[in-house]
Scaffold this active site. Structure first.
Site, PDB file in Angstrom:
ATOM      1  N   ASN A  51       0.813  -1.214   0.000  1.00 14.55           N
ATOM      2  CA  ASN A  51       0.000   0.000   0.000  1.00 14.55           C
ATOM      3  C   ASN A  51       0.846   1.263   0.000  1.00 14.55           C
ATOM      4  O   ASN A  51       0.441   2.292  -0.522  1.00 14.55           O
ATOM      5  CB  ASN A  51      -0.919   0.001   1.220  1.00 14.55           C
TER       6      ASN A  51
ATOM      7  N   ASP B 122       1.294   6.711   0.343  1.00 17.07           N
ATOM      8  CA  ASP B 122       0.608   5.625  -0.364  1.00 17.07           C
ATOM      9  C   ASP B 122       1.023   5.593  -1.834  1.00 17.07           C
ATOM     10  O   ASP B 122       1.152   6.637  -2.486  1.00 17.07           O
ATOM     11  CB  ASP B 122      -0.913   5.816  -0.290  1.00 17.07           C
TER      12      ASP B 122
ATOM     13  N   ARG C 257       2.149 -12.399   3.413  1.00 18.62           N
ATOM     14  CA  ARG C 257       1.124 -11.716   4.196  1.00 18.62           C
ATOM     15  C   ARG C 257       1.031 -10.297   3.649  1.00 18.62           C
ATOM     16  O   ARG C 257       1.961  -9.503   3.731  1.00 18.62           O
ATOM     17  CB  ARG C 257       1.518 -11.728   5.672  1.00 18.62           C
TER      18      ARG C 257
ATOM     19  N   ASP D 159      -0.076  -6.636   3.471  1.00 19.53           N
ATOM     20  CA  ASP D 159      -0.419  -5.621   4.457  1.00 19.53           C
ATOM     21  C   ASP D 159      -1.396  -4.597   3.887  1.00 19.53           C
ATOM     22  O   ASP D 159      -1.250  -4.148   2.750  1.00 19.53           O
ATOM     23  CB  ASP D 159       0.872  -4.926   4.899  1.00 19.53           C
TER      24      ASP D 159
ATOM     25  N   TYR E  92      -6.871  -0.653   1.169  1.00 22.82           N
ATOM     26  CA  TYR E  92      -6.649   0.774   0.950  1.00 22.82           C
ATOM     27  C   TYR E  92      -5.867   1.093  -0.318  1.00 22.82           C
ATOM     28  O   TYR E  92      -5.330   2.198  -0.452  1.00 22.82           O
ATOM     29  CB  TYR E  92      -5.905   1.366   2.156  1.00 22.82           C
TER      30      TYR E  92
ATOM     31  N   GLU F  62      -4.328  -8.956   5.077  1.00 21.06           N
ATOM     32  CA  GLU F  62      -4.602  -8.172   6.272  1.00 21.06           C
ATOM     33  C   GLU F  62      -5.681  -7.160   5.887  1.00 21.06           C
ATOM     34  O   GLU F  62      -5.395  -6.091   5.366  1.00 21.06           O
ATOM     35  CB  GLU F  62      -3.355  -7.450   6.774  1.00 21.06           C
TER      36      GLU F  62
ATOM     37  N   HIS G 220       1.786  -8.413  16.759  1.00 18.19           N
ATOM     38  CA  HIS G 220       2.730  -7.313  16.923  1.00 18.19           C
ATOM     39  C   HIS G 220       2.053  -5.959  17.033  1.00 18.19           C
ATOM     40  O   HIS G 220       2.695  -4.968  17.418  1.00 18.19           O
ATOM     41  CB  HIS G 220       3.699  -7.291  15.740  1.00 18.19           C
ATOM     42  N   ASP G 221       0.781  -5.866  16.686  1.00 16.97           N
ATOM     43  CA  ASP G 221       0.037  -4.619  16.760  1.00 16.97           C
ATOM     44  C   ASP G 221      -0.774  -4.549  18.053  1.00 16.97           C
ATOM     45  O   ASP G 221      -0.790  -5.481  18.847  1.00 16.97           O
ATOM     46  CB  ASP G 221      -0.906  -4.498  15.559  1.00 16.97           C
TER      47      ASP G 221
END
Length: 559
Positions: A107, A175, A203, A205, A209, A247, A312-313
């Site tokens: 992104n 972005d 994975r 991310d 968006y 995600e 991790h978040d």
């Protein structure tokens, strides 16, 4: 279920272990974990029973967002080692039957990426259209600000070229412009590069968006799905048996389109399930779990949910009501320093008050609900967190291997460590570490290892259907997991008291329950309803065997 069919879709049977290279093991005493150190710990991970490793970002970065601000998609961040070190790690992981999942941050980039340095230097730069620019910050007004604690707008002024650039996250992460075909090609090339090295999965991310459109909230747009379909088609053609994990921090019905017709993502996180597990165990009531499961639509046969307790978040609370959010904050994060954005920045053990019964029960839920479970490094030994560290760094401290210097993570001077190890009396490395827990059969590490062993020997958990049971006692969450002729009854007591529950098992009259850990035989189910007594925060995993089923030899597991 044949052996051949079980071999397809390896991610359905996986136990994924999430680890940051910098946090696991330092091999050269510079205070940072690296690939050589991680490679040296692969035997530990194999013995734990995990089957796939998800690595947090390790490509070159200024680390303003712990690697999610990428400066070079093709280069390993120097403190973590070289590309040769990564390839050596990948080879050794594969030798042990461990799959490797890496990050694809598509992104945005860092504002120090050469593309953005060029794009922000001149409006005539050949990379100008790699990013999203505007003369005014008033475009896309319907778009929420994700990092509301630190960012006040999704636009940031760039003084040299006198325009604003668009970012959904931090202002130092502009972005990318996916309306530009060159950006799409760049991302496809990145994907093919890592898959050609032998990586098993990516994975992806922040996938909702990728595109922006006026009059929308700039999330989940049709153009995003069109690009993902193109990406999946390329992968299926050139790299079969690889996996894409989305995600997409959205409600289940909004995530469903990201599976497509089994032609977009293979897997996606089930974000709303996680906070409801914490509500359920705090209230001793299954309703939060059953409610979100009822809102979860069926997904294509080749796809799978990814489920987790912590990562991790922050423990995100975006998809709960305001009342539920206030309840979770007051229950699990009374200290405002434990909160971040719309979430809680704490590890599993502190969230559970270091209550072993609760921790084991949460793992029971994680390992038996539909989906592929993800474990966060250190949670297997009950590591704590450090709320005095900024942002999400409090849950990204060094792995605690022993009670030696720096918890066995590094021989460096403590002042040179990327972050201080936990040193408090409850969670400090002198108390909580792998070396100590390996010795005791009932340690958190060994109990979880045993749970994983049972899970891995029972394909019904990764591939089977689930039927939620609804006994009168709401303190108990019980379900049936079924795959072909295999049936497992799971009972979880969410209460701090011994609970009795009467379950309707009329379908299985004449069957005998067999407890999967101890191989204890329960009485034959002779009536339509069967009574169980479950200890506080206790759980049962019971195989329901028909009368003519052969006795299965399997070693007993002591809990």
């Amino acid at each position: 279920m044949t052996d051949e069919s079980l071999g397809k879709g390896w991610y359905k049977d996986a136990i994924i272990y999430e680890v940051h290279v910098k946090s696991f093991q330092d091999s050269n005493s510079d205070g940072w974990g690296d690939f050589i150190g991680l490679t040296g710990k692969l035997d530990y991970l194999q013995k734990l029973g995990v089957t796939a490793l998800w690595l947090l970002p390790f490509t070159d970065s200024p680390l303003k967002d712990d690697g999610y601000d990428i400066r070079d998609y093709y280069k390993v961040h120097p403190p973590y080692g070289s590309m040769e070190d990564f390839q050596g790690f990948l080879e050794e992981a594969h030798k042990r039957g461990l799959r490797v999942i890496t990050e694809l941050v598509m992104n945005h980039t860092s504002n120090t990426h050469p593309w953005f340095l060029s794009a922000s230097s001149s409006r005539s730069s050949p990379f100008r259209d790699y990013y999203v620019w505007s003369d005014t910050p008033d475009r896309y007004k319907g778009t929420r600000i994700i990092f509301s604690d630190t960012e006040k707008s999704n636009w940031t002024w760039e003084p040299k070229t006198r325009q604003y650039y668009w970012h959904r996250f931090f202002h130092h992460q502009p972005d990318l412009n996916f309306d530009n075909p060159k950006v799409q090609e760049e991302m496809l090339n990145v994907v093919k590069f890592w898959f050609s090295l032998g990586v098993d999965g990516l994975r992806c991310d922040a996938v909702p968006y990728l595109y922006e459109r006026e009059g929308t909230n700039c999330e989940n747009l049709p153009e995003t799905h069109a690009f993902i379909k193109r990406l999946r088609a390329d992968i299926d053609r050139e790299f079969p048996d690889r996996m894409l994990l989305a995600e997409a921090n959205q409600w289940p019905h909004d995530v469903l389109p990201y599976f497509g017709n089994d032609d977009e993502f293979h897997m996606a996180y089930h974000f709303p399930l996680m906070p409801r597990l914490f509500i359920a165990i705090a209230q001793g009531d299954r309703k939060p779990i059953t409610d979100i499961l009822q809102q979860t639509p069926p997904i294509p046969e080749g796809c799978q949910w990814a489920i987790f307790l912590r990562n991790h978040d922050e423990l995100t609370l975006e998809m709960v009501s305001d009342q539920e959010r206030d309840y979770l904050w007051s229950t699990y994060a009374e200290d405002p320093r434990m909160r971040l954005n719309l979430g809680i920045r704490r590890r599993l053990a502190p969230l559970m008050g270091n209550d072993r019964r609760k921790i084991d029960l949460m793992h029971s839920l994680l390992l038996t609900l539909p989906g592929t479970p993800i474990l966060y490094y250190g949670d297997e030994i009950g590591m704590g967190d450090n709320i005095h560290l900024g942002d999400r760094n409090g849950v990204r401290t060094p792995m605690q291997w022993s009670f030696d210097r720096n918890g066995g993570f590094s021989n460096a001077d403590p002042s040179d460590l990327y972050a201080p190890p936990i040193q408090n009396p409850v969670y400090g490395y002198q108390v909580v570490n792998v070396e100590t827990q390996i010795r005791y059969p009932t340690s958190p590490l060994n109990v979880l290892r045993q749970m994983i062993e049972v899970r891995q020997s029972t394909p019904v958990f990764g591939r089977g259907t689930m039927t939620v049971l609804h006994p009168k006692n709401r303190h108990v969450f019980a379900c049936l997991r079924e795959l072909g002729n295999d049936v497992v009854l799971v009972i979880n007591n969410l209460s701090d008291r011994t609970e009795s529950v009467l379950l309707d098992l009329s379908r299985f009259r004449g069957y005998r329950p067999v407890e999967l850990f101890s191989q204890t035989l329960f009485p034959v189910l002779e009536r339509a309803h069967f009574h169980f007594t479950v200890s506080p925060y206790g759980y049962f995993w019971l195989a329901l065997r028909p009368p003519d089923a052969p006795v299965r030899s399997r070693k007993k597991i002591v809990r």
